[in-house]
Design an enzyme around this catalytic site. Structure first.
Site, PDB file in Angstrom:
ATOM      1  N   LYS A  97       0.817  -1.224   0.000  1.00  0.00           N
ATOM      2  CA  LYS A  97       0.000   0.000   0.000  1.00  0.00           C
ATOM      3  C   LYS A  97       0.845   1.266   0.000  1.00  0.00           C
ATOM      4  O   LYS A  97       0.410   2.311  -0.473  1.00  0.00           O
ATOM      5  CB  LYS A  97      -0.938   0.004   1.210  1.00  0.00           C
ATOM      6  CG  LYS A  97      -2.017  -1.080   1.168  1.00  0.00           C
ATOM      7  CD  LYS A  97      -3.019  -0.835   0.064  1.00  0.00           C
ATOM      8  CE  LYS A  97      -4.203  -1.801   0.134  1.00  0.00           C
ATOM      9  NZ  LYS A  97      -5.085  -1.669  -1.050  1.00  0.00           N
ATOM     10  N   GLU A 119      -9.880   5.761   3.216  1.00  0.00           N
ATOM     11  CA  GLU A 119     -10.588   4.642   3.821  1.00  0.00           C
ATOM     12  C   GLU A 119      -9.576   3.540   4.087  1.00  0.00           C
ATOM     13  O   GLU A 119      -8.516   3.504   3.471  1.00  0.00           O
ATOM     14  CB  GLU A 119     -11.649   4.123   2.840  1.00  0.00           C
ATOM     15  CG  GLU A 119     -11.118   3.166   1.751  1.00  0.00           C
ATOM     16  CD  GLU A 119     -10.106   3.793   0.806  1.00  0.00           C
ATOM     17  OE1 GLU A 119     -10.101   5.028   0.697  1.00  0.00           O
ATOM     18  OE2 GLU A 119      -9.307   3.063   0.192  1.00  0.00           O
ATOM     19  N   SER A 386       1.741  -9.689  -0.702  1.00  0.00           N
ATOM     20  CA  SER A 386       1.445  -8.253  -0.663  1.00  0.00           C
ATOM     21  C   SER A 386       1.662  -7.624   0.706  1.00  0.00           C
ATOM     22  O   SER A 386       1.892  -6.426   0.804  1.00  0.00           O
ATOM     23  CB  SER A 386       0.011  -8.019  -1.126  1.00  0.00           C
ATOM     24  OG  SER A 386      -0.889  -8.792  -0.359  1.00  0.00           O
TER      25      SER A 386
END
Lengths: 402, 265
Positions: A97, A119, A386
């Site tokens: 991210k 969010e 990830s």
């Protein structure tokens, strides 16, 4: 199934379309901001100084390039394909991210926006955004569903420590979908001063394209690394798909390499009935949710369905529109993995390789574990790992009775 | 009959269909029309109403919990049309329930029910090709939102493609009540009028979002053709669930039309 496919005239492609999917379905108040964002992003993309600053931060701050690691013991125990792990879990803040948060954070600063909202589901995007806001000196408000705040409490505490305000969302299913709705309400209200740092390849144009571009670095590195190590491309790349940012980032560089299978893994949850899972391609239908036209889990009246996954980051009723197009064209395959298989994969990877994957990423590991044994040892599988699993210790302690 | 505003200023009354019940919505709508509403906007409840504040969110949840479906809203529309042939009748919905129903069938059924126009909250002019074609095919008026943040070229397109009236959003933000009107609304309406004229369109302009009392309505009347009352009435319905909803709404609407500038209520 829904009978209407938008747009009416596919021969006239419009902004932000992936086949028939994508587009912009938002309240009019946001349109000027989306157009402003689109232009600012295009200018930044073409600006060498912007790209240089981003590359520098990705390298020195976030820790890129991430390793491509050959999981020798896992491969041996499964007795089939060679399995490599793309180690996005080793990035600063613990997940892919940060790639997108750094890119959009720099863009927001360049646009003169001092207030950032975002969010978060699993909290990884919230932590990445709070981190970038601390780094760049920007105000930060994170919306997070009450259910997710409880199950990803460690990330809530991290965000607060970093100086972000975390606002709980108690409407609807109290998960990622509701956090996005609340962030959009904030944005509509404060649109003149606020930048919405959306964390996945979702939402209205230009977000799906922009987020994918900021995550492309995963696949670009991966391709170079596998060619260096093996001299050839893998048989398949496997990534989990919530909104779809880590998977589109891993897949994008390989779209024209037709021999490389691209496998997205959705959350199979605890059952196949509507409400028990988040597998949009198994029970979803095309529709509009939160600004984009894509597959949506919904009832026969077009009301958005509840979803369930043990992993908060995959627990979402829609999917990025580019994945919808890749699904329909057949270029990518989408499978699902249930909660139990994901939990097994966490244990397996932890005990064979000493790597604790996030529950999201464990869905991709589980699919590799499923297909590797039937493949030849000459074949290569790459799993995009990830994120790391520290944030999930509460759930793991309970589910695995540690 | 095309949408028309007999009163000055006109009143558009929004109701979330199915709250407190379908029969309740019908009775309240009839009371609103008889109290002087020019247009009724029937809201189709949606699970994820991201343009709406807490009042309409709660109303949507209550309506969905009672099992309200788009076809039920169309049935209420048909009854209202039969009972009040002269009144304006608009459906207000998020896109997904319409797409799931099928845009084509929705257009047919809405027109057959006697609906005059449709406002889809998350449909913008650029994406509206097929939608406009369907609206035109069955002679329904597409009503688009215009926002204080919309630049001139967008307002021109909105004025060109809208029929019935243009819905001007009074302020940036979501639906809900507020204390006072911002200057945004008057500026926006003046821009819409100027750009409509250039575009050769001249629709009435209604102002909505946050219009909650007689003062607001009087202020809107100075620069626009109509005021849209939404959350203030939905909240009144919420408070009147076990009481006389139609009576309360009727008294409230009559109170909005005090001719002299009323002091704060």
């Amino acid at each position: 199934m829904a009978s209407t496919i938008l747009p009416a005239n596919p021969s006239k492609p419009r902004a932000g379309r992936f086949g028939v999917y994508g587009g912009r379905y938002v309240p009019e108040t946001l349109m000027a901001a989306l157009v402003e964002l689109e232009h600012a992003y295009e200018a930044a993309k073409a600006d060498a100084a912007f790209q240089a600053e981003l590359t520098s931060l990705l390298t020195d701050y976030a820790g890129r390039p991430t390793p491509l690691y050959f999981a020798n013991r896992l491969s041996e125990q499964l007795g089939g394909a060679k399995i490599y792990l793309k180690r996005e879990d080793l990035l600063h803040t613990g997940a892919h991210k940060i790639n997108n948060a750094l890119g959009q954070g720099l863009l927001a600063r360049r646009m003169g926006k001092r207030r950032i909202i975002a969010e978060t589901g699993a909290g990884q995007h919230g932590v990445a955004t709070a981190t970038v806001c601390a780094l760049l000196g920007l105000d930060c408000v994170i919306y997070m569903g009450d259910v997710d705040m409880e199950r990803q409490e460690l990330n809530v505490l991290r965000m607060r420590l970093l100086g972000a305000e975390v606002r709980g969302v108690s409407s609807g299913s109290r998960t990622l979908k509701d956090a996005i709705s609340e962030a959009m309400r904030d944005w509509v209200t404060n649109v003149r001063t606020t930048y919405y740092l959306l964390g996945s390849a979702l939402g209205a144009h230009p977000y799906p394209t922009m987020v994918r571009d900021f995550q492309r670095v995963i696949g670009m590195e991966l391709k170079r690394q596998i060619l260096e190590k093996e001299g050839r491309l893998p048989s398949a790349i496997i990534a989990c798909v919530g909104g779809g940012s880590n998977s589109i980032g891993a897949f994008y560089e390989f779209l024209n390499d037709r021999d490389v299978r691209l496998i997205g893994v959705e959350a199979g949850g605890r059952g196949t009935a509507l409400g028990e899972h988040a597998a949009r391609f198994q029970g979803g239908a095309p529709g509009v949710l939160q600004g984009t036209y894509s597959y949506v889990l919904q009832d026969e009246d077009g009301q958005i369905a509840q979803t369930h996954s043990v992993s908060a980051g995959l627990d979402y009723a829609s999917i990025g529109p580019e994945h919808a197009a890749l699904h329909d064209s057949g270029r990518a395959e989408y499978v699902s993995c249930d909660d139990a298989a994901a939990l097994d994969a966490v244990v397996k990877l932890a005990r064979t390789e000493g790597i604790l994957p996030a529950l999201e990423s464990a869905h991709a590991v589980a699919e590799a574990m499923r297909i590797a044994p039937s493949m030849s040892p000459r074949e290569i599988l790459v799993v995009n790992l990830s994120g790391r699993g520290d944030k999930d210790m509460g759930i793991l302690a309970r589910e695995l009775k540690l | 009959m095309p949408i028309h505003f007999d009163h000055k200023p006109g009143l558009v009354v929004y109701l979330t269909a199915g709250d407190p019940s379908l029969e309740g919505t019908r009775e309240i709508a009839l009371a609103a029309i008889d109290a002087g509403a020019d247009v009724i906007e029937l809201g189709v409840p949606f699970s994820d109403p991201l343009a709406d504040g807490p009042i309409i969110q709660r109303a949507s949840e209550r309506a969905l919990a009672r099992g309200t479906r788009l076809r039920d809203v169309l049935a209420v529309a048909r009854e209202l049309r039969a009972a009040r042939p002269q009144s304006g009748l608009v459906l207000f919905s998020y896109l997904n329930p319409i797409l799931r129903y099928s845009l084509h069938r929705f257009a047919d059924d809405a027109a057959a029910a006697g609906v005059d126009g449709v406002l889809a909250t998350d449909m913008i002019v650029e994406e509206a090709g097929e939608y406009l074609a369907e609206m035109t095919r069955v002679k329904l008026a597409p009503i688009f939102l215009a926002a204080p943040t919309s630049p001139d070229e967008r307002l021109k397109a909105i004025a060109t493609h809208s029929k019935g009236f243009v819905y001007a959003i009074s302020r940036v933000g979501i639906t809900g009540t507020q204390q006072s009107l911002t200057a945004d609304a008057a500026v926006l309406v003046a821009r819409i009028r100027r750009l409509s004229e250039i575009a050769g369109a001249s629709l009435p302009v209604a102002v909505g979002f946050g219009i909650s009392n007689a003062n607001h309505v009087a202020q809107v009347g100075e620069f626009a053709d109509a005021a849209v009352i939404g959350s203030a009435i939905v909240e009144l319905v919420e408070r009147s669930i076990s009481k006389d909803g139609p009576g309360a709404v009727s008294r409230f609407i009559k109170g909005l039309r005090l001719t002299e500038a009323a002091p704060a209520r």
